[in-house]
Enzyme design. Structure first.
Site, PDB file in Angstrom:
ATOM      1  CG  HIS A   1      -1.741  -1.248   1.335  1.00  0.00           C
ATOM      2  ND1 HIS A   1      -2.714  -1.586   0.429  1.00  0.00           N
ATOM      3  CD2 HIS A   1      -1.711  -2.260   2.243  1.00  0.00           C
ATOM      4  CE1 HIS A   1      -3.264  -2.740   0.771  1.00  0.00           C
ATOM      5  NE2 HIS A   1      -2.673  -3.166   1.868  1.00  0.00           N
TER       6      HIS A   1
HETATM    7  C1  BDR Z   1      -2.633   0.684   5.628  1.00  0.00           C
HETATM    8  O1  BDR Z   1      -2.740   0.210   6.972  1.00  0.00           O
HETATM    9  C2  BDR Z   1      -1.477  -0.200   7.444  1.00  0.00           C
HETATM   10  O2  BDR Z   1      -1.562  -1.478   7.946  1.00  0.00           O
HETATM   11  C3  BDR Z   1      -0.533  -0.149   6.284  1.00  0.00           C
HETATM   12  O3  BDR Z   1       0.757   0.274   6.702  1.00  0.00           O
HETATM   13  C4  BDR Z   1      -1.164   0.823   5.341  1.00  0.00           C
HETATM   14  O4  BDR Z   1      -0.779   2.138   5.626  1.00  0.00           O
HETATM   15  C5  BDR Z   1      -3.369  -0.272   4.717  1.00  0.00           C
HETATM   16  O5  BDR Z   1      -4.712  -0.356   5.075  1.00  0.00           O
END
Ligand code: BDR
Ligand code: CA
Length: 329
Positions: free
Chosen positions: A257
């Site tokens: 992400h």
């Molecule tokens: C987001 O939530 C966190 O777990 C990850 O680092 C990312 O920023 C994804 O939903």
């Protein structure tokens, strides 16, 4: 050569945060003024230490790290608010071993550098008030620090060139049935940021899952053999394996992400479908709490500069990551 763009990163390191940080630092395209840390994947004590470890790995102890808020602005104070949705566990003991997306500490030497004494919120407030040049913010955790600074002085938005945010989901969710984790953990902060008046680009799960990486892709990232590439590929592979073991992935791929925010800043065409639309956040406290709402009805004219990424170019993303992480030792 064009001047480097001033950048502040706000994050909850976090394995994908670590890859995003490395990509930003190694790209050499930014003047990174600071990293501010937030709660989210882990409490701030760990996200701060992990951030320092990553910067030390890259020999960039000169980038100051400001520890920030350890919980959302008001979420936990609101009676009846959904704080523990029914979710799939993000860690589980399997065959006597804990499997987690984000281990408490990144597997790097303990940081020697100390975090700054000043709080992330006062750093943001001070810097954004005093700056002569507009600053870009990249946020890939719950946005409590940025939301608080904007609450203290909304006029700082004038000095923000743009905010690129990983969070939310238009048709996708992960933390609850409706909300993505970063927005779920501090919905009020997300709303304040979206409505601050500075240009905001939201990179939601729709875009990050569209450019999900396979084992073959991860091997490509690792192929240069540099310290950053090897470490990053290990983190991405670990996340894919955890996603499979925890039942989040059944197609051999996993969304990476946070680095998509940085890759968007490096090369905006990595996002292939960016929509200018009005955005809101559900603050109702019920099952949709923290959900990103985007008004994509035909004919609706947004009044604020909020943009939502729906799709990405996987090959471009992989190539940006591979080339950038191949820099350095
Ligand atoms: C987001 O939530 C966190 O777990 C990850 O680092 C990312 O920023 C994804 O939903
Ligand atoms: Ca994150």
């Amino acid at each position: 050569m064009s001047r480097k763009q001033k950048l502040i990163i706000d994050c909850d390191t976090g394995s994908d945060d670590a890859v995003a940080l490395m990509t930003a630092v190694l790209s050499d395209r930014f003047d990174i003024l600071a990293v501010t840390t937030t709660h989210g994947n882990l409490p701030v004590k760990y996200t701060t230490e992990n951030t320092l470890r990553v910067l030390e790995l890259l020999g960039r102890q000169d980038i100051p790290v400001y520890p920030g808020c350890n919980e959302g602005m008001v979420k936990l104070l609101t009676p009846g608010r959904m704080v523990n949705p029914k979710i799939k566990a993000i860690s589980k003991v399997i065959d006597g071993k804990e499997v987690a997306f984000h281990d408490r500490y990144l597997d790097l030497p303990e940081a020697v550098t100390k975090p700054q004494a000043e709080h992330a919120c006062s750093f943001l407030l001070r810097t954004l008030r005093e700056t002569k040049e507009k600053i870009i913010l990249a946020a890939f955790g719950p946005m409590t620090n940025i939301g608080m600074a904007l609450r203290m002085d909304p006029s700082i938005a004038q000095n923000i060139e743009g905010i690129v945010v990983m969070g939310g989901g238009v048709h996708e969710a992960n933390k609850s049935m409706a909300a993505e984790s970063n927005f779920f953990n501090d919905p009020e902060a997300a709303k304040i940021v979206l409505e601050c008046g500075a240009p905001v680009v939201v990179i939601p799960l729709d875009a990050t899952n569209d450019v999900a990486l396979s084992r073959e892709d991860i091997a490509k990232i690792a192929s240069s053999g540099t310290t950053a590439a090897t470490f990053a590929a290990g983190l991405v592979l670990h996340a894919l394996e955890a996603a499979e073991l925890l039942g989040f992935s059944d197609n051999g791929k996993n969304g990476l992400h946070d680095p998509l925010t940085i890759c968007f800043l490096l090369e905006p065409t990595v996002i292939t479908d960016l929509r200018h639309c009005a955005c809101d956040i559900d603050l109702g406290g019920g099952r949709a709490d923290g959900q990103l709402l985007c008004d994509m009805r035909p004919g609706e004219k947004p009044t604020l500069p909020t943009y939502v990424a729906m799709r990405g170019d996987k090959d471009k993303y992989l190539s940006l990551l591979t080339h950038t992480l191949a820099k350095g030792r």
